[in-house]
Enzyme design. Structure first.
Site, short mmCIF file in Angstrom:
data_model
loop_
_atom_site.label_atom_id
_atom_site.label_comp_id
_atom_site.label_asym_id
_atom_site.label_seq_id
_atom_site.Cartn_x
_atom_site.Cartn_y
_atom_site.Cartn_z
N CYS A 76 0.87 -1.14 0.05
CA CYS A 76 0.01 0.24 0.13
C CYS A 76 0.95 1.24 -0.04
O CYS A 76 0.51 2.26 -0.52
CB CYS A 76 -1.00 0.07 1.20
SG CYS A 76 -2.04 -1.30 1.33
N HIS A 118 18.35 0.41 4.61
CA HIS A 118 16.82 1.03 4.43
C HIS A 118 15.96 -0.38 4.18
O HIS A 118 14.89 -0.26 5.01
CB HIS A 118 16.72 1.47 3.05
CG HIS A 118 15.47 1.71 2.55
ND1 HIS A 118 14.72 2.92 3.00
CD2 HIS A 118 14.68 1.18 1.57
CE1 HIS A 118 13.30 2.70 2.44
NE2 HIS A 118 13.63 1.73 1.38
#
Length: 425
Positions: A76, A118
């Site tokens: 999403c 990350h």
């Protein structure tokens, strides 16, 4: 207009998959590229309108993973590509071709250690729209397993993602981030509660019968909310309603259910809006609608209907106020695991150089023994074996420290110090 996807609509929600261990990884090939690269966009770089166009359903994500020889994580809130020895320009070109978008100014690129950190932060939930949410770890796992099954990964990416999953688990247990909001669904319930001034005694209509809807429904029932579930098929709605203690509504009864609802939460797998503004009547009492689907389920024009308040997934972002100590511990774990991965890569990359050094040392030892042969001619076989063992032990002891240092810092210092050629000779 209200619509639900057909049975053949591709899945667009990641589901949890089985655990993958951090087992042995195949040996390095001297020709293998080693540059780690991550390219993509997330809620930090791009608005929802752009992210939903970039979203890749499962089959499309695997297709891109195979084309780029990497892992594609599409959720999403983010669409990111992870590759080894790849090209950021090529990844951008592929993403733009699929979405029809110009990604200049919104595409983020992470290289080397930054790419590792990350991914580990993503898996730990530290980079999520709702910090600490639980779904992302399963989504990372699913993306990795899909790419692995398609043959799109290699030893470095395999180790990277296995370590990322391990990091996510550590953060949730050791840093207690599991105590934060469990999911986007729970945050949607909390947002509705604040907007409506509480949820006790309210009625909620849920579109969709997947995992996200179930999480929202269970939280709503705990808040003493009446839950009505409507889905693509009445059977799936009934199954969820039975599990959570609500009731199911057939799709053709949605218009009636809307009139009695205080809250709508939508989390379907439909690739286009299922509820349009003309299907929502003006209200005399507030109706809060929370759309946690990407692509969106609810027509943005609904926000203009009198009495309706519409939120999309970007409205669910939560801060980490009061959890600073836990976040510091989570960041420490991420840094520790990233360093451990770096040590593994340096050690792995030094293997050819270490082998070259040992060959070089053995050649010198053999040459010197051959040169000393006239002086060793009178030695017995037992004495010759003793000389062989002694010289081999000396070489091993001399090479021990350089070998350890090479595993810690990589092969280049070793090659320079001992003048080893790049071809390993």
């Amino acid at each position: 207009m209200i619509c639900f996807p057909t049975a053949t609509t591709p899945r667009t929600r990641a589901q949890s998959a089985g655990s993958i261990g951090r087992g042995p990884v195949p040996a390095v090939s001297p020709e293998e590229p080693t540059r780690l690269l991550a390219v993509g966009v997330s809620h930090r770089h791009a608005p929802l309108e752009l992210r939903e166009r970039l979203y890749l359903a499962d089959g499309h994500a695997v297709e891109l993973a195979k084309e780029l020889s990497g892992v594609v994580l599409s959720t999403c809130n983010r669409t990111e590509v992870y590759v080894v020895g790849g090209d950021a320009a090529r990844a951008r070109e592929q993403l733009e071709r699929r979405s029809g978008l110009d990604l200049a100014g919104v595409l983020a690129v992470w290289e080397g250690v930054e790419a590792v950190e990350h991914l580990f932060r993503v898996a730990a939930g530290l980079d999520s729209l709702v910090p600490g949410e639980a779904q992302i770890l399963g989504q990372v796992r699913l993306a990795y397993e899909a790419a692995l099954g398609a043959g799109a990964t290699g030893p470095v990416l395999n180790r990277l993602f296995e370590d990322a999953l391990h990091t996510g688990k550590r953060v949730r247990t050791e840093a207690r981030l599991a105590e934060m909001p469990e999911s986007v669904a729970a945050s949607a319930d909390e947002l509705a509660a604040k907007t409506l001034g509480g949820l006790d005694g309210k009625r909620a209509l849920l579109f969709g019968a997947g995992r996200m809807s179930e999480l929202a429904a269970r939280d709503l029932r705990a808040r003493r909310v009446e839950v009505v579930v409507s889905s693509r098929t009445l059977e799936s709605a009934q199954e969820l309603a039975e599990r959570v203690g609500g009731r199911a509504a057939p799709f053709d009864a949605v218009a009636v259910e809307l009139t009695g609802a205080d809250l709508v939460i939508s989390a379907t797998r439909c690739p286009y809006p299922i509820l349009h503004a003309e299907a929502v009547q003006p209200r005399t009492r507030p109706l809060v609608l929370v759309d946690i689907a990407v692509p969106r389920d609810l027509d943005p024009e609904i926000a203009k209907v009198e009495g309706c308040t519409l939120f999309d997934i970007d409205a669910l972002g939560g801060g980490l106020v009061g959890r600073e100590e836990d976040v510091r511990e989570a960041e420490r774990i991420v840094a520790e695991e990233a360093e451990r991965f770096g040590e593994w890569r340096r050690s792995r990359g030094a293997v050819p150089a270490i082998a070259a050094l040992r060959r070089h040392a053995e050649e010198i030892r053999a040459e010197e023994l051959a040169r000393a042969e006239p002086r060793l001619a009178d030695l017995s076989e037992r004495e010759r074996k003793a000389v062989e063992t002694l010289t081999a032990q000396i070489v091993n002891k001399l090479l021990h420290a350089p070998t350890v240092r090479a595993k810690e810092s990589g092969s280049e210092p070793l090659r320079e110090l001992f003048a080893l050629r790049d071809d390993g000779e």
